[in-house]
Design a protein around this motif. Structure first.
Motif, PDB file in Angstrom:
ATOM      1  N   ARG A  21     -24.579  -8.844  13.482  1.00 34.85           N
ATOM      2  CA  ARG A  21     -25.841  -8.184  13.130  1.00 34.85           C
ATOM      3  C   ARG A  21     -25.961  -8.014  11.617  1.00 34.85           C
ATOM      4  N   ASP A  25     -29.039  -9.352   9.400  1.00 34.31           N
ATOM      5  CA  ASP A  25     -29.813  -8.447   8.545  1.00 34.31           C
ATOM      6  C   ASP A  25     -29.793  -8.892   7.082  1.00 34.31           C
ATOM      7  N   LYS A  32     -35.763  -7.663  12.047  1.00 35.32           N
ATOM      8  CA  LYS A  32     -35.922  -6.473  12.876  1.00 35.32           C
ATOM      9  C   LYS A  32     -37.408  -6.182  13.129  1.00 35.32           C
TER      10      LYS A  32
END
Length: 105
Positions: A21, A25, A32
């Motif tokens: 993750r 990101d 997101k």
């Protein structure tokens, strides 16, 4: 042997998921928000509703004819007209469905 989601990672699962993750990101900071818009947007809600309706129609037991799905990529010209002609000619023996693709969406 079969794949059972993330069980093969054992106790390393949580750490691997966090690390993965973090990479997503860092590389894709808009990810997101994009997922949130995709998951909860009005356009997708409408598409889901139409898909549920179509699925219900497909499962409708009152139609006893075999179903045929025609898929065309254009809305004008010879291809869609030929498909419509074919659907009309077979209307007594087939429950015909037509899916028109819209590249502008």
């Amino acid at each position: 042997m079969f794949h059972d989601r993330s069980k093969s990672f054992g106790s390393a699962k949580d750490g691997l998921m966090k690390a993965g993750r973090a990479v997503i990101d860092a590389r894709y900071p808009e990810y997101k928000k994009a997922i949130r818009v995709f998951s909860h947007g009005d356009d997708l809600a409408l598409a889901r509703m139409q898909a549920r309706r179509s699925q219900a129609d497909c499962l409708n037991p009152r139609v006893s004819l075999p179903r045929t799905l025609y898929v065309v990529a254009t809305q004008t010209g010879g291809t869609p007209q030929t498909n419509l002609d074919l659907m009309a000619a077979l209307q007594d023996s087939r429950d015909a469905w037509l899916l028109r693709c819209d590249p502008s969406i």
